[in-house]
Design a protein around this motif. Structure first.
Motif, PDB file in Angstrom:
ATOM      1  N   UNK A 179       0.853  -1.146   0.157  1.00 60.20           N
ATOM      2  CA  UNK A 179       0.090   0.104  -0.093  1.00 60.20           C
ATOM      3  C   UNK A 179       0.930   1.293   0.050  1.00 60.20           C
ATOM      4  N   UNK A 180       1.769   1.213   0.738  1.00 57.32           N
ATOM      5  CA  UNK A 180       2.908   2.237   0.694  1.00 57.32           C
ATOM      6  C   UNK A 180       3.430   2.624  -0.801  1.00 57.32           C
ATOM      7  N   UNK A 181       3.875   1.446  -1.372  1.00 57.89           N
ATOM      8  CA  UNK A 181       4.417   1.470  -2.743  1.00 57.89           C
ATOM      9  C   UNK A 181       3.208   2.092  -3.667  1.00 57.89           C
ATOM     10  N   UNK A 199       5.917  10.407   1.888  1.00 55.36           N
ATOM     11  CA  UNK A 199       7.119   9.746   2.535  1.00 55.36           C
ATOM     12  C   UNK A 199       6.626   8.505   2.963  1.00 55.36           C
ATOM     13  N   UNK A 200       7.621   7.652   3.300  1.00 51.89           N
ATOM     14  CA  UNK A 200       7.270   6.459   4.032  1.00 51.89           C
ATOM     15  C   UNK A 200       7.410   6.612   5.449  1.00 51.89           C
ATOM     16  N   UNK A 201       6.349   5.867   6.287  1.00 49.43           N
ATOM     17  CA  UNK A 201       6.321   6.195   7.693  1.00 49.43           C
ATOM     18  C   UNK A 201       5.735   5.154   8.469  1.00 49.43           C
ATOM     19  N   UNK A 202       6.217   4.076   8.784  1.00 48.11           N
ATOM     20  CA  UNK A 202       5.924   3.263   9.803  1.00 48.11           C
ATOM     21  C   UNK A 202       5.784   4.088  11.151  1.00 48.11           C
ATOM     22  N   UNK A 203       5.030   3.724  12.010  1.00 47.97           N
ATOM     23  CA  UNK A 203       4.470   4.553  13.202  1.00 47.97           C
ATOM     24  C   UNK A 203       5.562   4.675  14.173  1.00 47.97           C
ATOM     25  N   UNK A 214      12.757  -2.203   9.043  1.00 47.97           N
ATOM     26  CA  UNK A 214      13.766  -2.171   7.949  1.00 47.97           C
ATOM     27  C   UNK A 214      13.348  -2.257   6.529  1.00 47.97           C
ATOM     28  N   UNK A 215      12.315  -3.046   6.098  1.00 45.30           N
ATOM     29  CA  UNK A 215      11.810  -3.101   4.800  1.00 45.30           C
ATOM     30  C   UNK A 215      11.409  -1.754   4.354  1.00 45.30           C
ATOM     31  N   UNK A 216      10.569  -1.176   5.139  1.00 44.97           N
ATOM     32  CA  UNK A 216       9.899   0.207   4.790  1.00 44.97           C
ATOM     33  C   UNK A 216      11.336   1.197   4.413  1.00 44.97           C
ATOM     34  N   UNK A 217      12.301   1.403   4.956  1.00 39.93           N
ATOM     35  CA  UNK A 217      13.549   2.027   5.104  1.00 39.93           C
ATOM     36  C   UNK A 217      14.127   1.657   3.570  1.00 39.93           C
ATOM     37  N   UNK A 257      18.217   1.128   9.930  1.00 42.87           N
ATOM     38  CA  UNK A 257      18.430   1.873   8.663  1.00 42.87           C
ATOM     39  C   UNK A 257      17.476   3.250   8.721  1.00 42.87           C
ATOM     40  N   UNK A 258      17.178   3.714  10.042  1.00 41.71           N
ATOM     41  CA  UNK A 258      16.481   4.795  10.073  1.00 41.71           C
ATOM     42  C   UNK A 258      17.219   6.113  10.783  1.00 41.71           C
ATOM     43  N   UNK A 259      18.279   6.077  10.319  1.00 35.91           N
ATOM     44  CA  UNK A 259      19.266   7.277  10.649  1.00 35.91           C
ATOM     45  C   UNK A 259      19.728   7.831   9.403  1.00 35.91           C
ATOM     46  N   UNK A 260      19.754   9.087   8.839  1.00 31.92           N
ATOM     47  CA  UNK A 260      20.350   9.646   7.701  1.00 31.92           C
ATOM     48  C   UNK A 260      19.753  11.089   7.484  1.00 31.92           C
ATOM     49  N   UNK A 261      20.416  11.320   6.267  1.00 31.71           N
ATOM     50  CA  UNK A 261      19.767  12.919   5.775  1.00 31.71           C
ATOM     51  C   UNK A 261      18.741  12.894   5.113  1.00 31.71           C
ATOM     52  N   UNK A 262      17.959  11.511   4.977  1.00 33.57           N
ATOM     53  CA  UNK A 262      16.822  11.800   4.063  1.00 33.57           C
ATOM     54  C   UNK A 262      15.630  11.002   5.106  1.00 33.57           C
TER      55      UNK A 262
END
Length: 451
Positions: A179-181, A199-203, A214-217, A257-262
């Motif tokens: 659904x996100x895709x 944007x992609x946003x698991x709660x 991980x897979x959402x990132x 994988x949830x740290x970064x400039x994005x």
């Protein structure tokens, strides 16, 4: 369309902090053509605005919201975050497209009336059978006329798996990713100046499995969109993270994988010195939500420490169920006041508050080259505030009047050069109709719970 705004005080919020006691802004075809001191350069104009007694700033950027929550304001008034969620999730299980549209229309109208031209909405509640609930939010943003960053949220960890939400409002991991895709395919517009991005946003760690995080990132980076989630909002979250995962929330974000400039994180309150350094070193953004944090007693984010470490910080209203004011303008003052509560009166200035709400927010959303400051070539997103009334009389500094005084009325609000609010009145919607629709939707939602 060529619009000239003249005779106003101007705070550009550019890299040099340029301000003009009396200046002009010229807008041509939705883009800022020139900004400067004194009268505008000679030339034809389709419209001229005499902004004497006004302050012109960039349009404000809201980096974190939950618009659907406009239908459930005033509840769980004494609760902590986890208590508040437990009380409200069963009510939110009843939202549908009509509720979501009415709530989004009310929330976005309120944001516009408080100077907001770009809003990031994190929608993560998708009750089974409710359908595509991003569509009514996108529609509402188009009606109001402001830019929308639609964060397609998700939860796959309900009560049966140790999470807080009822199982009826969580999704299967693969369904959520699909659904996100689909939301990216349907709504995301990467073009410069676009009005809708996704944007992609698991709660959050306590409502989402490690696999979904991980897979959402991976999905977001494969599709070239940004990532957003809640993190380190309360002590309870940190304790749960330590107990279940053996690490702090920031360590968990790093691992998945949830740290970064994005990436931009909502709240990020309970951070150790090491966590602050790591968030800063990775260029991760933070949506600071001072009023919501205060309403829930969650704590005070270390905004100055984060910025000194290299993190980008913007302001967020958060959901209207934990911030009944739900306007963005007041957050400038709240952010400055909380910073001073944490580190003393010399810590934050009025201009720091304005920067957080403009360039800070634009950087969190990856749009610093398009919005967030008044500079030639940027999108014409700007607010013209009236600071000549009795509420601000005697305050010689117009930026201080905006941040420390009562929120001024808007003479004009532009998004992409188009009027969104004029003389305090929204152009795209009827406030009366919006209020009637919201009351009806709220009452119907609460009635469902009684059945």
């Amino acid at each position: 369309m060529r619009l000239v705004i003249e005779h106003a005080a101007i705070a550009t919020v550019d890299a040099a902090g340029t301000e003009h006691t009396t200046g002009h802004v010229v807008v041509a075809d939705g883009v800022i053509e020139s900004v400067g001191a004194g009268p505008a350069p000679a030339g034809a104009a389709d419209r001229r605005v005499d902004a004497t007694g006004c302050l012109v700033t960039p349009g404000l950027v809201n980096t974190h919201h939950h618009l659907y929550q406009w239908a459930t304001r005033g509840l769980a008034q004494q609760a902590t975050l986890f208590e508040w969620l437990v009380e409200l999730y069963p009510i939110w299980a009843g939202i549908d497209d009509k509720t979501t549209h009415a709530a989004a229309l009310a929330g976005l109208t309120r944001l516009a009336k408080t100077g907001c031209t770009t809003a990031a909405d994190h929608h993560y509640v998708f009750p089974r059978g409710a359908g595509d609930l991003l569509a009514p939010i996108v529609e509402a943003a188009g009606q109001v006329g402001i830019r929308l960053h639609a964060v397609r949220g998700s939860m796959d960890r309900g009560e049966s798996r140790g999470g807080l939400p009822p199982d009826s409002v969580v999704e299967d991991k693969d369904e959520a990713l699909a659904a996100t895709a689909e939301a990216i395919d349907r709504y995301h517009d990467p073009a410069p100046g676009s009005f809708v991005r996704v944007a992609v946003g698991p709660c959050s760690p306590f409502t989402v499995s490690t696999e979904l995080m991980s897979e959402a990132a991976d999905l977001a980076r494969a599709r070239g969109v940004r990532l957003h989630t809640h993190l380190a909002e309360t002590v309870d979250e940190e304790q749960q993270c330590l107990a279940e995962l053996g690490c702090t929330p920031v360590e968990y974000a790093d691992r998945t994988g949830w740290l970064g400039d994005d990436v931009w994180l909502a709240h990020a309150i309970h951070l150790s010195d090491g966590a602050v350094a790591r968030v800063g070193a990775t260029g991760t953004g933070v949506a600071h939500c001072p009023t919501s944090n205060s309403r829930l007693g969650a704590g005070i984010a270390r905004v100055q420490d984060l910025m000194h470490a290299g993190a980008t910080v913007g302001l967020g209203v958060d959901g209207a169920a934990s911030n009944e004011d739900a306007g963005l303008g007041v957050e400038l003052r709240q952010a400055v006041y909380l910073a001073r509560q944490l580190k003393g009166p010399g810590t934050a200035t009025a201009r720091d508050g304005l920067w957080l709400a403009t360039m800070g927010g634009a950087r969190c959303l990856g749009r610093q080259d398009e919005i967030g400051s008044l500079e030639a070539g940027k999108q014409a997103d700007l607010a013209v505030w009236r600071v000549d009334g009795v509420e601000h009389a005697g305050i010689a500094d117009p930026v201080a009047a905006l941040v420390f005084g009562p929120l001024p009325p808007l003479r004009l609000l532009l998004a992409g050069g188009e009027p969104v609010v004029e003389d305090g009145v929204p152009r795209g919607v009827s406030e009366v109709d919006v209020a009637v629709g919201l009351r009806s939707a709220s009452a119907a939602l609460l009635e469902k719970v009684k059945r």
